[in-house]
Design an enzyme around this catalytic site. Structure first.
Site, PDB file in Angstrom:
ATOM      1  N   ASP A 157      -9.077  -6.510  -4.462  1.00 34.32           N
ATOM      2  CA  ASP A 157      -8.728  -5.187  -3.910  1.00 34.32           C
ATOM      3  C   ASP A 157      -9.546  -4.126  -4.650  1.00 34.32           C
ATOM      4  OD1 ASP A 157      -7.506  -2.808  -3.085  1.00 34.32           O
ATOM      5  OD2 ASP A 157      -5.508  -3.679  -3.051  1.00 34.32           O
ATOM      6  N   SER A 209       0.837  -1.190   0.000  1.00 36.52           N
ATOM      7  CA  SER A 209       0.000   0.000   0.000  1.00 36.52           C
ATOM      8  C   SER A 209       0.882   1.254   0.000  1.00 36.52           C
ATOM      9  CB  SER A 209      -0.929  -0.068   1.216  1.00 36.52           C
ATOM     10  OG  SER A 209      -2.008   0.786   1.075  1.00 36.52           O
ATOM     11  N   HIS A 222      -8.249  -5.306  -0.133  1.00 31.68           N
ATOM     12  CA  HIS A 222      -6.954  -4.628  -0.028  1.00 31.68           C
ATOM     13  C   HIS A 222      -6.131  -5.116   1.171  1.00 31.68           C
ATOM     14  CE1 HIS A 222      -3.957  -1.517  -0.352  1.00 31.68           C
ATOM     15  NE2 HIS A 222      -4.232  -1.069   0.859  1.00 31.68           N
TER      16      HIS A 222
HETATM   17  N1  LIG Z   1      -4.944  -1.311   6.874  1.00 27.08           N
HETATM   18  C1  LIG Z   1      -3.796  -0.525   6.519  1.00 27.08           C
HETATM   19  C2  LIG Z   1      -4.109   0.470   5.443  1.00 27.08           C
HETATM   20  C3  LIG Z   1      -4.228  -0.112   4.142  1.00 27.08           C
HETATM   21  O1  LIG Z   1      -3.017  -0.303   3.529  1.00 27.08           O
HETATM   22  C4  LIG Z   1      -3.309   0.328   7.625  1.00 27.08           C
HETATM   23  O2  LIG Z   1      -4.078   0.635   8.521  1.00 27.08           O
HETATM   24  O3  LIG Z   1      -2.148   0.724   7.571  1.00 27.08           O
END
Ligand SMILES: N[C@@H](CCO)C(=O)O
Ligand SMILES: CC(=O)SCCNC(=O)CCNC(=O)[C@H](O)C(C)(C)COP(=O)(O)OP(=O)(O)OC[C@H]1O[C@@H](n2cnc3c(N)ncnc32)[C@H](O)[C@@H]1OP(=O)(O)O
Length: 353
Positions: free
Chosen positions: A299, A146, A328
């Protein structure tokens, strides 16, 4: 720090590196000194060829063995008995690195709303100062998901031959309008909180709850909610998913703050590996390292096609896919699939870590 140790050091304590120079930011602003919180696990081989550098996502921290505990740790895929594992808290985040609640050396007061805008390129540049400080001449594997994948890709570009493998999970080469739109809705939720504008660490806290609830919808797939959050009994109100989203909002607001959330979501918006480099495709084609782009079939935020595009244009690119109803967030959860994909990647290249 365990760089020179002849003994296995599996324990890991968070340390802080202070950069005393000025970091010139893409915006033209300067950050006058900053701190980066980081952890290391294991030890560097004499050949210095076993560095695995992990970059966390939006709300993660430097304690990678906690939030990626199916992949990093003793007897796990990335094992401190074999790898020297580094993870730093991103600049702007609230887990030990300089962030909007830190003291602004110019005023002696917290930055709050005066914290400069950061880009993923700035975040990569700040990690570069830590790499130099740690005396790490080469990175065997740079890995992140991400936002962490975006920073990893940016950094891989400037690291050139200093990085051998980059593994980019559920990420992209340039942030799409779709993602910026989600981030904008989340910042609007923060702005709608009457306390946003106060010079107080808790400013925007209720807004942050709403922002996380909005984000959760983009981090999961409808199938995941249908499985876990459907109501069995006849209902007119108080649905299970409502309580789930409210709970997730509170959970994040109790461990994070709206200022860091704002800064990091803006950094995500800024991401474009091709900016000033002749475009995304050209920049990707100049990556010297092997690139494994891992997409998630369901995703809804970082579309798998965006990962495929990275692999297609990187000079030495490969694409693999996680199949998961999580959507995701699968890159933080689907450990069995991740291990299989990673093993195949290293086997293919004979670059055992
Ligand atoms: N669930 C992840 C964000 C998505 O990449 C976080 O809270 O860092
Ligand atoms: C200090 C730190 O924590 S920093 C770093 C930690 N975080 C990170 O690195 C960011 C990356 N991690 C994440 O985003 C997440 O932890 C993930 C994606 C890996 C997992 O998310 P989770 O929230 O644990 O999973 P999930 O969506 O299944 O939700 C489970 C939680 O919701 C609660 N819940 C589930 N359904 C409901 C409901 N209908 N109503 C209310 N609560 C509910 C569960 O009780 C559970 O609560 P708990 O977290 O207090 O145990």
């Amino acid at each position: 720090m365990n760089l020179a140790s002849n003994y296995l050091i599996l324990d890991m304590a968070q340390e802080t590196y202070t950069y005393e120079g000025e970091l010139e930011l893409e915006s033209g602003e300067k950050l006058n000194g900053f701190e980066i919180a980081y952890t290391t696990q294991g030890h560097l081989t004499p050949e210095k060829d076993n560095v695995v550098w992990v970059i966390h996502a939006l709300t993660g921290d430097a304690n990678v063995q906690d939030w990626w505990n199916g992949l990093v740790g003793e007897d796990k895929f990335y094992d401190p008995s074999r790898h020297f594992i580094v993870c730093a808290n991103l600049l702007g985040s609230c887990y030990g690195s300089t962030n909007p609640l830190s003291e602004n050396p110019g005023t002696g007061q917290p930055y709050y709303y005066d914290f400069p805008n950061l880009t993923t390129r700035d975040l990569a540049n700040s990690l570069e100062t830590l790499r130099i400080h740690l005396g790490i001449s080469g990175i065997h594997t740079l890995i992140g998901g991400s936002l962490g994948g975006q920073v990893a890709l940016e950094w891989a570009y400037t690291l050139g031959e200093k990085v051998k493998n980059s593994i980019i999970l559920a990420s992209n080469a340039k942030t799409s309008p779709w993602i910026i739109g989600f981030n904008e809705c989340q910042r609007m939720a923060i702005e709608a909180d009457a306390s946003w504008g106060d010079k107080n660490p808790a400013a925007g806290k209720k807004g942050l709850e709403a922002a996380r609830a909005i984000a959760m919808i983009s981090y999961r797939h409808p199938q995941d909610f249908a499985i876990k959050q459907s109501d069995n009994e006849d209902k007119l109100d108080n649905f299970r998913i409502s309580s789930y989203l409210r709970y997730q909002g509170q959970k994040l607001a109790n461990r994070f703050n709206a200022f860091s959330y704002w800064v990091l979501s803006k950094a995500m918006d800024s991401h474009d590996i091709g900016r000033g480099r002749g475009g995304v495709e050209k920049a990707l084609s100049k990556l010297k390292c092997r690139v494994l782009a891992i997409g998630v079939d369901k995703d809804l935020l970082f579309l798998k096609e965006e990962s495929q595009m990275i692999a297609q244009h990187a000079l030495k690119g490969t694409y693999q896919e996680i199949r998961s109803a999580y959507g995701h967030d699968a890159f933080l959860i689907e450990y069995d699939q991740l291990q299989y994909i990673l093993s195949s990647f290293y086997l293919e290249s004979n670059t055992n870590t």
